[in-house]
Scaffold this motif. Structure first.
Motif, mmCIF file in Angstrom:
data_model
loop_
_atom_site.group_PDB
_atom_site.id
_atom_site.type_symbol
_atom_site.label_atom_id
_atom_site.label_comp_id
_atom_site.label_asym_id
_atom_site.label_seq_id
_atom_site.Cartn_x
_atom_site.Cartn_y
_atom_site.Cartn_z
ATOM 1 N N ARG B 257 0.822 -1.213 0.000
ATOM 2 C CA ARG B 257 0.000 0.000 0.000
ATOM 3 C C ARG B 257 0.848 1.252 0.000
ATOM 4 N NH1 ARG B 257 -4.372 -2.354 -1.930
ATOM 5 N NH2 ARG B 257 -5.041 -4.109 -0.654
ATOM 6 N N ILE B 258 2.156 1.096 -0.018
ATOM 7 C CA ILE B 258 3.004 2.287 -0.063
ATOM 8 C C ILE B 258 4.048 2.239 -1.184
ATOM 9 C CG2 ILE B 258 2.685 2.727 2.402
ATOM 10 C CD1 ILE B 258 5.297 1.632 3.038
ATOM 11 N N LEU B 259 4.301 1.056 -1.721
ATOM 12 C CA LEU B 259 5.426 0.916 -2.652
ATOM 13 C C LEU B 259 5.021 0.715 -4.115
ATOM 14 C CD1 LEU B 259 7.821 -1.285 -0.480
ATOM 15 C CD2 LEU B 259 8.137 1.107 -1.128
ATOM 16 N N SER B 260 3.726 0.825 -4.433
ATOM 17 C CA SER B 260 3.301 0.522 -5.800
ATOM 18 C C SER B 260 4.021 1.374 -6.842
ATOM 19 C CB SER B 260 1.787 0.713 -5.950
ATOM 20 O OG SER B 260 1.102 -0.047 -4.989
ATOM 21 N N SER B 261 4.392 2.608 -6.486
ATOM 22 C CA SER B 261 5.063 3.485 -7.457
ATOM 23 C C SER B 261 6.557 3.562 -7.216
ATOM 24 C CB SER B 261 4.521 4.917 -7.360
ATOM 25 O OG SER B 261 3.137 4.947 -7.486
ATOM 26 N N TYR B 262 7.070 2.715 -6.331
ATOM 27 C CA TYR B 262 8.490 2.873 -5.979
ATOM 28 C C TYR B 262 9.435 2.788 -7.183
ATOM 29 C CZ TYR B 262 13.079 2.707 -4.276
ATOM 30 O OH TYR B 262 14.404 3.019 -4.135
ATOM 31 N N PRO B 263 9.253 1.819 -8.076
ATOM 32 C CA PRO B 263 10.207 1.757 -9.207
ATOM 33 C C PRO B 263 10.242 3.067 -10.008
ATOM 34 C CG PRO B 263 8.992 -0.309 -9.044
ATOM 35 C CD PRO B 263 8.335 0.652 -8.073
ATOM 36 N N LEU B 264 9.109 3.737 -10.114
ATOM 37 C CA LEU B 264 9.076 5.018 -10.824
ATOM 38 C C LEU B 264 9.842 6.089 -10.051
ATOM 39 C CD1 LEU B 264 8.071 6.921 -13.035
ATOM 40 C CD2 LEU B 264 5.912 7.151 -11.768
ATOM 41 N N LEU B 265 9.667 6.107 -8.736
ATOM 42 C CA LEU B 265 10.400 7.073 -7.916
ATOM 43 C C LEU B 265 11.905 6.875 -8.069
ATOM 44 C CD1 LEU B 265 10.843 9.186 -5.700
ATOM 45 C CD2 LEU B 265 10.264 7.461 -3.999
ATOM 46 N N ALA B 266 12.349 5.625 -8.012
ATOM 47 C CA ALA B 266 13.791 5.357 -8.111
ATOM 48 C C ALA B 266 14.324 5.778 -9.475
ATOM 49 C CB ALA B 266 14.064 3.876 -7.863
ATOM 50 N N ALA B 267 13.563 5.494 -10.522
ATOM 51 C CA ALA B 267 14.021 5.850 -11.867
ATOM 52 C C ALA B 267 14.078 7.364 -12.026
ATOM 53 C CB ALA B 267 13.100 5.231 -12.915
ATOM 54 N N THR B 268 13.177 8.084 -11.343
ATOM 55 C CA THR B 268 13.149 9.538 -11.461
ATOM 56 C C THR B 268 14.286 10.177 -10.680
ATOM 57 O OG1 THR B 268 10.755 9.410 -11.613
ATOM 58 C CG2 THR B 268 11.689 11.567 -11.194
ATOM 59 N N ALA B 269 14.557 9.622 -9.495
ATOM 60 C CA ALA B 269 15.610 10.194 -8.640
ATOM 61 C C ALA B 269 16.901 10.322 -9.429
ATOM 62 C CB ALA B 269 15.814 9.328 -7.412
ATOM 63 N N GLU B 270 17.131 9.344 -10.271
ATOM 64 C CA GLU B 270 18.338 9.283 -11.082
ATOM 65 C C GLU B 270 18.520 10.530 -11.955
ATOM 66 O OE1 GLU B 270 19.459 5.781 -11.207
ATOM 67 O OE2 GLU B 270 21.275 6.341 -12.285
ATOM 68 N N VAL B 271 17.449 11.002 -12.550
ATOM 69 C CA VAL B 271 17.585 12.033 -13.591
ATOM 70 C C VAL B 271 16.945 13.378 -13.248
ATOM 71 C CG1 VAL B 271 17.765 10.360 -15.471
ATOM 72 C CG2 VAL B 271 15.503 11.133 -14.751
ATOM 73 N N ALA B 272 16.284 13.468 -12.095
ATOM 74 C CA ALA B 272 15.548 14.697 -11.804
ATOM 75 C C ALA B 272 16.488 15.882 -11.653
ATOM 76 C CB ALA B 272 14.746 14.514 -10.520
ATOM 77 N N PRO B 273 16.159 17.010 -12.279
ATOM 78 C CA PRO B 273 17.021 18.176 -12.183
ATOM 79 C C PRO B 273 16.887 18.912 -10.846
ATOM 80 C CG PRO B 273 15.137 18.648 -13.590
ATOM 81 C CD PRO B 273 15.040 17.203 -13.211
ATOM 82 N N ASP B 274 15.783 18.711 -10.145
ATOM 83 C CA ASP B 274 15.555 19.453 -8.902
ATOM 84 C C ASP B 274 15.425 18.446 -7.756
ATOM 85 O OD1 ASP B 274 14.614 20.927 -6.783
ATOM 86 O OD2 ASP B 274 12.782 21.621 -7.771
ATOM 87 N N PRO B 275 16.265 18.566 -6.735
ATOM 88 C CA PRO B 275 16.221 17.570 -5.660
ATOM 89 C C PRO B 275 15.018 17.735 -4.727
ATOM 90 C CG PRO B 275 17.843 19.268 -5.145
ATOM 91 C CD PRO B 275 17.343 19.563 -6.527
ATOM 92 N N VAL B 276 14.365 18.907 -4.730
ATOM 93 C CA VAL B 276 13.360 19.175 -3.698
ATOM 94 C C VAL B 276 12.178 18.197 -3.742
ATOM 95 C CG1 VAL B 276 11.700 20.883 -2.840
ATOM 96 C CG2 VAL B 276 14.054 21.556 -3.348
ATOM 97 N N PRO B 277 11.542 18.007 -4.899
ATOM 98 C CA PRO B 277 10.421 17.047 -4.903
ATOM 99 C C PRO B 277 10.876 15.625 -4.571
ATOM 100 C CG PRO B 277 10.354 18.443 -6.859
ATOM 101 C CD PRO B 277 11.675 18.678 -6.196
#
Ligand SMILES: Cc1cc2nc3c(=O)[nH]c(=O)nc-3n(C[C@H](O)[C@H](O)[C@H](O)COP(=O)(O)OP(=O)(O)OC[C@H]3O[C@@H](n4cnc5c(N)ncnc54)[C@H](O)[C@@H]3O)c2cc1C
Lengths: 342, 375
Positions: B257-277
């Motif tokens: 109930r908390i990790l369904s989007s985790y793979p997307l979060l991890a993939a985004t962390a890699e390339v996101a230009p802004d660390p805040v979100p």
């Protein structure tokens, strides 16, 4: 809450909660906001021995950890922190860690990078934190320029410095920004407490205020909002407790990640919870006379202090981005696994 | 909210080593998982993978050995589950059996029922589905109309279940059905019972329903004079509602109930230009993990934290749903790396289900509001 013989934090927190329920109310917060020193409340809290909570036993303290101090901070926050006891507990922890015996009376924390000192004008002493050093300064020897945050709590600037009474180095576990981390952790706990109090107020009001012939709490729109608030309040509490546990495990310096997370989650919850509470109270909640704003203005103030959500999110975000996506999960889990990674 | 407490739990001793084992296994198994497979996460069904998980002893981990279990702690099980989810593993073929059907049978099943299915679930060979929802009974489950009548030698089942995930691929369903009419003015949930239904029985037709993703995941299951043996009844006749709701604490509290989007979060962390979100999402995730572990601890201690589970699920679902939206604030996904683009496209489409399946947001918040004393 039941007494927990084996849980000194819960026991102390219960004492603090009882004491403040008897002695502190909206009038006390109003007096603080007028700039008065809450002498009676301070004396009663000090008589419980609270300033010694985080001071090691070898220095005459209670030798408790952050996990025990956390619930005490939460209890203070529940009543709007009507005296600078949280700041004093943190200051005493830092001073004693640097080998300086903490003096009696209120101690304020001044840290590098922060231009105002919470409760500065009322403090008897000041713990001046810079990098890994702490200095004890006689507050009377300083010049103060008075200021306030939006809760009208004293937030004062030092205009002239005095010679320190003592100076010392913090052990490595405290890192090089212990003042910031200690106060951020304190603010996260205080917010968790204030949120629980605001939630209680809002639920009580929803059960008593009647419109359309029934309590507004019978309307699903109100129920759904308050349930969302309950989720945020619980998240703030857990995030703060998690940061306290990390501070005990990894030292204050090593817990910067969890402290940052707690400050972010508590700050977000503060914004969301205060908004819902004001919606539920409607016009009466916007009056000077009502107690609500003493807590909501503190929530809005505390989320600004010792690093906003944005400040901490940038740090937490940069830290995990530096790891790369594949290393993020191992990092998160290793933070709580107790056995060492290979 | 004096009633709801979330005491922190520590990870079990040895969890780092256990995580290493699971990660090595997943790295091997997951070499060819597409972004869509990882985005689908526990809604993905793969029998071969499930058998491999069973062979490692990671299904039915907490169950007694005599039922094919491994007698490990609920917290060790939690470690394995979250590792699977973080990797986006297609765990659907054992998820339901491990999470709720097995534990339900352990609590309420007869010895024969347990012996028949638990070892097979643990080996990864028996897949279960949940037969609750019906065409006219969603959130208002107590209004369900599928009926089982006593007949010589057993029960005759008639009616229809819908939205049943994986029914077309499963071996068994645990169905909640009416065995006697609700009495006038009596409680509406009286007269319901649970049955262990072998999906190969004659009279059962299963029609997959295409989802908006274009895939087949859930089904309409019709029972037309299906004869169930005497011992298909689970627990006590008429106690189905209480039994099914005790199952919900298991269903609602987990890391799913908390990790369904985790793979997307991890993939985004890699390339996101802004660390805040990224920092904000990670802070939420850290907190939700602590809350979810706290509920797992309560379950381990034999409490039944139904309301705590509702609160964590609601907060967790909102977080999971926020991830694909936050990602769009961070970057123009259509210009991003292909892996991220496909994950995002997939998660965006399935995200609405997060706050539906297992009880809708409104129903969960109703449960929390009752706990607050508002209803
Ligand atoms: C992907 C997916 C998989 C599923 N898998 C299964 C499965 O395997 N087995 C199974 O049995 N079911 C399954 N379901 C069904 C799921 O449990 C239901 O969708 C859910 O219970 C809601 O029922 P409903 O869709 O009929 O919506 P409804 O109950 O008709 O609700 C529609 C809307 O009205 C709101 N609403 C309803 N009642 C109230 C109320 N009292 N107060 C306020 N708002 C209310 C709801 O919150 C929702 O927003 C699945 C659903 C999905 C999306």
């Amino acid at each position: 809450m039941a007494m927990h013989e084996d849980d000194p934090g819960a026991m102390l927190a219960e004492q603090v909660g009882r004491l403040l329920a008897e002695r502190a109310d909206a009038a006390s917060l109003r007096a603080v906001e007028r700039g008065e020193w809450p002498a009676a409340i301070w004396d009663a809290l000090e008589a419980l021995g609270l300033p010694l909570t985080l001071v090691p036993e070898a220095m005459g303290g209670a030798g408790l950890g952050w996990r025990a101090a956390g619930p005490v901070f939460v209890a203070l926050g529940h009543h709007g922190a009507p005296a600078p006891m949280g700041e004093t507990v943190v200051a005493a922890a830092l001073l004693s860690a640097a080998g300086i015996a903490p003096p009696a009376g209120p101690i304020a924390i001044a840290r590098d990078g922060a231009d105002c000192v919470p409760w500065g004008r009322h403090a008897r002493h000041l713990a001046l934190c810079e990098g890994d050093t702490v200095a004890l300064v006689d507050a009377a020897a300083l010049q103060w320029c008075h200021g306030t945050n939006i809760a009208r709590e004293p937030r004062d600037r030092i205009t002239g410095t005095g010679a320190p009474l003592a100076e010392g180095y913090l052990p490595a576990r405290f890192g090089v920004e212990a003042g910031l981390l200690g106060v951020a952790l304190l603010r996260a706990c205080l917010m968790a407490g204030a949120l629980a109090a605001v939630l209680d107020l809002a639920v009580d009001y929803a059960n008593t205020r009647k419109q359309f012939g029934r309590p507004i709490g019978r309307f699903q729109a109100i129920q759904q909002q308050l349930a969302a608030f309950a989720g945020e309040a619980a998240a703030a509490q857990v995030a703060a407790a998690n940061a306290c546990r990390a501070a005990d495990r990894h030292g204050l310096g090593g817990a910067a990640f969890e402290i940052g997370c707690a400050k972010i989650v508590a700050g977000e919850a503060a914004g969301a919870g205060a908004a819902i509470a004001h919606q539920v109270f409607a016009a009466i909640g916007f009056t000077e006379e009502h107690v609500l704003h003493h807590l909501t203005r503190r929530l809005w103030s505390w989320r600004e202090e010792a690093g906003t959500e944005r400040f901490w999110a940038a740090r937490v975000g940069r830290e995990v981005q530096a790891l790369g996506g594949a290393a993020l999960w191992p990092f998160l889990t290793a933070r709580d696994d107790q056995d060492p990674m290979p | 909210m004096a009633g709801l407490r979330f005491d922190l739990r520590d990870s079990p001793p040895g969890s780092a080593a256990l995580r290493r084992e699971v990660r090595a296994f997943l790295a091997e198994q997951g070499r060819n998982w597409t972004p869509e497979v990882r985005g689908r996460s526990w809604m993905g069904f793969d029998r071969d993978f499930t058998r491999a998980v069973g062979a490692r002893g990671w299904i039915g981990m907490t169950w007694p050995k005599r039922y094919g279990g491994h007698e490990r702690s609920a917290m060790e099980r939690y470690v394995v589950l979250e590792e699977m989810l973080a990797a986006g593993a297609p765990v659907g073929a054992h998820w339901i059996g491990d999470r709720q059907s097995g534990p339900l049978l352990l609590r309420f099943g007869t010895e024969a029922q347990r012996m028949r299915v638990l070892p097979a679930i643990a080996r990864g060979e028996a897949a279960f589905c949940i037969g609750l929802s019906e065409p006219d009974s969603g959130s208002d489950l107590a209004s369900l109309r599928t009926r089982a009548e006593r007949v010589p030698g057993g029960w005759r089942l008639n009616g229809r279940k819908i939205w049943t995930s994986f029914a077309h691929l499963c071996d068994w369903m645990i169905a909640l059905v009416r065995t006697s009419p609700a009495e006038k003015d009596g409680p509406r949930h009286a007269g319901l019972s649970q049955f262990l239904v072998d999906l190969r029985l004659s009279g059962i037709s299963i029609r997959p329903i295409r989802e908006l993703t274009g895939e087949e995941g859930f089904n309409e299951v019709t029972f037309d004079d299906v004869l169930l043996p005497e011992d298909a009844l689970i627990g006590r006749e008429g106690e189905g509602w209480a039994q099914a709701t005790s199952e919900l604490a298991f269903e609602r509290s987990g890391p799913d109930r908390i990790l369904s989007s985790y793979p997307l979060l991890a993939a985004t962390a890699e390339v996101a230009p802004d660390p805040v979100p990224i920092g904000r999402m990670v802070a939420r995730l850290v907190t939700l993990r602590a809350m979810s572990l706290s509920v797992a601890g309560m379950l381990q201690d034999g409490q039944s934290p139904a309301r705590e589970a509702a609160l964590v699920k609601d907060l967790g679902n909102s977080f999971e749903q926020s991830v694909p939206e936050r990602v769009r604030d961070l970057l123009d996904v259509h210009n991003g790396p292909e892996e991220l683009r496909r994950l995002h496209a997939y998660v965006t489409q399935v995200a609405p289900t997060f706050s539906l399946r297992g009880g809708t947001r409104e129903i969960l918040r109703g449960i929390i509001a009752r706990e607050l004393g508002l209803r």
